[in-house]
Design a protein around this motif. Sequence first.
Motif, PDB file in Angstrom:
ATOM      1  N   ASN A 120       0.800  -1.218   0.000  1.00 30.33           N
ATOM      2  CA  ASN A 120       0.000   0.000   0.000  1.00 30.33           C
ATOM      3  C   ASN A 120       0.837   1.273   0.000  1.00 30.33           C
ATOM      4  OD1 ASN A 120      -2.560  -0.896  -0.235  1.00 30.33           O
ATOM      5  ND2 ASN A 120      -2.959  -1.044   1.958  1.00 30.33           N
ATOM      6  N   ILE A 121       2.024   1.240  -0.558  1.00 28.44           N
ATOM      7  CA  ILE A 121       2.858   2.432  -0.600  1.00 28.44           C
ATOM      8  C   ILE A 121       2.166   3.474  -1.480  1.00 28.44           C
ATOM      9  CG2 ILE A 121       5.082   3.366  -1.392  1.00 28.44           C
ATOM     10  CD1 ILE A 121       6.226   0.528  -0.788  1.00 28.44           C
ATOM     11  N   PRO A 122       1.963   4.685  -0.951  1.00 32.77           N
ATOM     12  CA  PRO A 122       1.280   5.695  -1.762  1.00 32.77           C
ATOM     13  C   PRO A 122       2.131   6.140  -2.948  1.00 32.77           C
ATOM     14  CG  PRO A 122       2.025   6.637   0.309  1.00 32.77           C
ATOM     15  CD  PRO A 122       2.331   5.180   0.371  1.00 32.77           C
ATOM     16  N   LYS A 123       1.465   6.537  -4.006  1.00 32.45           N
ATOM     17  CA  LYS A 123       2.144   7.005  -5.207  1.00 32.45           C
ATOM     18  C   LYS A 123       1.720   8.433  -5.498  1.00 32.45           C
ATOM     19  CE  LYS A 123       2.789   2.772  -7.820  1.00 32.45           C
ATOM     20  NZ  LYS A 123       2.130   1.891  -8.764  1.00 32.45           N
ATOM     21  N   CYS A 124       2.607   9.174  -6.130  1.00 35.73           N
ATOM     22  CA  CYS A 124       2.274  10.532  -6.533  1.00 35.73           C
ATOM     23  C   CYS A 124       1.180  10.483  -7.592  1.00 35.73           C
ATOM     24  CB  CYS A 124       3.513  11.218  -7.090  1.00 35.73           C
ATOM     25  SG  CYS A 124       3.156  12.826  -7.803  1.00 35.73           S
ATOM     26  N   PRO A 125       0.050  11.195  -7.367  1.00 34.97           N
ATOM     27  CA  PRO A 125      -1.031  11.160  -8.357  1.00 34.97           C
ATOM     28  C   PRO A 125      -0.651  11.840  -9.673  1.00 34.97           C
ATOM     29  CG  PRO A 125      -1.550  12.712  -6.600  1.00 34.97           C
ATOM     30  CD  PRO A 125      -0.274  12.022  -6.204  1.00 34.97           C
ATOM     31  N   THR A 126       0.389  12.670  -9.654  1.00 37.03           N
ATOM     32  CA  THR A 126       0.791  13.395 -10.862  1.00 37.03           C
ATOM     33  C   THR A 126       1.764  12.596 -11.723  1.00 37.03           C
ATOM     34  OG1 THR A 126       0.611  15.394  -9.547  1.00 37.03           O
ATOM     35  CG2 THR A 126       1.616  15.630 -11.701  1.00 37.03           C
TER      36      THR A 126
ATOM     37  N   LYS B 206       6.579  12.291   3.689  1.00 33.31           N
ATOM     38  CA  LYS B 206       5.380  12.596   4.452  1.00 33.31           C
ATOM     39  C   LYS B 206       5.569  13.955   5.116  1.00 33.31           C
ATOM     40  CE  LYS B 206       1.806  10.394   7.017  1.00 33.31           C
ATOM     41  NZ  LYS B 206       1.255   9.192   7.552  1.00 33.31           N
ATOM     42  N   ILE B 207       4.609  14.843   4.903  1.00 37.10           N
ATOM     43  CA  ILE B 207       4.663  16.150   5.560  1.00 37.10           C
ATOM     44  C   ILE B 207       4.160  15.936   6.982  1.00 37.10           C
ATOM     45  CG2 ILE B 207       3.879  18.546   5.485  1.00 37.10           C
ATOM     46  CD1 ILE B 207       3.180  18.005   2.487  1.00 37.10           C
ATOM     47  N   SER B 208       5.071  16.034   7.931  1.00 33.20           N
ATOM     48  CA  SER B 208       4.703  15.696   9.309  1.00 33.20           C
ATOM     49  C   SER B 208       3.857  16.798   9.932  1.00 33.20           C
ATOM     50  CB  SER B 208       5.953  15.475  10.143  1.00 33.20           C
ATOM     51  OG  SER B 208       6.575  16.714  10.379  1.00 33.20           O
ATOM     52  N   GLY B 209       3.140  16.420  10.974  1.00 32.97           N
ATOM     53  CA  GLY B 209       2.295  17.384  11.695  1.00 32.97           C
ATOM     54  C   GLY B 209       3.128  18.537  12.227  1.00 32.97           C
ATOM     55  N   LEU B 210       4.359  18.229  12.621  1.00 32.90           N
ATOM     56  CA  LEU B 210       5.232  19.245  13.205  1.00 32.90           C
ATOM     57  C   LEU B 210       5.572  20.328  12.172  1.00 32.90           C
ATOM     58  CD1 LEU B 210       6.583  19.411  16.055  1.00 32.90           C
ATOM     59  CD2 LEU B 210       8.701  18.723  14.922  1.00 32.90           C
ATOM     60  N   SER B 211       5.963  19.890  10.977  1.00 33.38           N
ATOM     61  CA  SER B 211       6.346  20.882   9.969  1.00 33.38           C
ATOM     62  C   SER B 211       5.126  21.650   9.472  1.00 33.38           C
ATOM     63  CB  SER B 211       7.096  20.227   8.806  1.00 33.38           C
ATOM     64  OG  SER B 211       6.188  19.624   7.920  1.00 33.38           O
TER      65      SER B 211
ATOM     66  N   HIS C  73       4.435  14.952   0.000  1.00 36.02           N
ATOM     67  CA  HIS C  73       5.211  15.790  -0.906  1.00 36.02           C
ATOM     68  C   HIS C  73       5.980  14.870  -1.838  1.00 36.02           C
ATOM     69  CE1 HIS C  73       7.943  19.046  -2.206  1.00 36.02           C
ATOM     70  NE2 HIS C  73       8.871  18.107  -2.161  1.00 36.02           N
ATOM     71  N   CYS C  74       5.859  15.061  -3.133  1.00 38.06           N
ATOM     72  CA  CYS C  74       6.565  14.223  -4.098  1.00 38.06           C
ATOM     73  C   CYS C  74       7.959  14.800  -4.331  1.00 38.06           C
ATOM     74  CB  CYS C  74       5.782  14.165  -5.408  1.00 38.06           C
ATOM     75  SG  CYS C  74       6.660  13.263  -6.692  1.00 38.06           S
ATOM     76  N   ASN C  75       8.972  13.973  -4.049  1.00 40.60           N
ATOM     77  CA  ASN C  75      10.352  14.427  -4.260  1.00 40.60           C
ATOM     78  C   ASN C  75      10.721  14.459  -5.737  1.00 40.60           C
ATOM     79  OD1 ASN C  75      10.918  14.763  -1.533  1.00 40.60           O
ATOM     80  ND2 ASN C  75      11.455  12.610  -1.275  1.00 40.60           N
ATOM     81  N   ASN C  76       9.924  13.810  -6.548  1.00 43.46           N
ATOM     82  CA  ASN C  76      10.207  13.733  -7.977  1.00 43.46           C
ATOM     83  C   ASN C  76       9.735  14.967  -8.725  1.00 43.46           C
ATOM     84  OD1 ASN C  76      11.217  12.293 -10.251  1.00 43.46           O
ATOM     85  ND2 ASN C  76       9.095  11.794 -10.804  1.00 43.46           N
ATOM     86  N   CYS C  77       8.437  15.332  -8.541  1.00 45.10           N
ATOM     87  CA  CYS C  77       7.888  16.472  -9.283  1.00 45.10           C
ATOM     88  C   CYS C  77       7.514  17.640  -8.379  1.00 45.10           C
ATOM     89  CB  CYS C  77       6.689  16.042 -10.119  1.00 45.10           C
ATOM     90  SG  CYS C  77       5.231  15.641  -9.132  1.00 45.10           S
TER      91      CYS C  77
END
Length: 137
Positions: A89-95, A103-108, A129-133
């Motif tokens: 179930n690894i999420p993928k960039c929809p774009t 993962k954009i953490s709650g702290l940031s 956050h996608c590191n690719n695009c």
Amino acid sequence: METVLKICKKCGRYGGACSPDAKIHNGCGGELIDTGISHDELMIIRKISSDNDFLDAMIELKKTDIIEYNLKMSQFKTQANQQKQQKGNIPKCPTCGSTNLKKISGLSKAGSVAMWGVFAAGRTSKTWHCNNCGYEW
Ligand SMILES: [Zn+2]
Ligand SMILES: [Zn+2]
């Protein structure tokens, strides 16, 4: 053919998956003792922990309390299956479809709201956050 786990009487090492009639440890020539654990059971136990003490405890438990042992094994099986599902179930960039995500953490998120106030309010609902695009969602 069914394989079983045997332990070497001489060196104390596990012989791994042996055929049921293997009697001698290939490594040292010591006598192999049947642990009563099947190869399939070993695979499940190893998925939970690679610790030999843990394996010893499970072998002991099968001898002394088969009901508790079977209960634990069914729990381990469920646990191992869940781990497998999570990996699938690894999420993928929809774009761009990349799995190189952060993962954009709650702290940031909280930090960016504090710094940028209302301007960054839109960011709070985004998790990835996608590191690719660079896309965020
Ligand atoms: Zn040995
Ligand atoms: Zn992307």
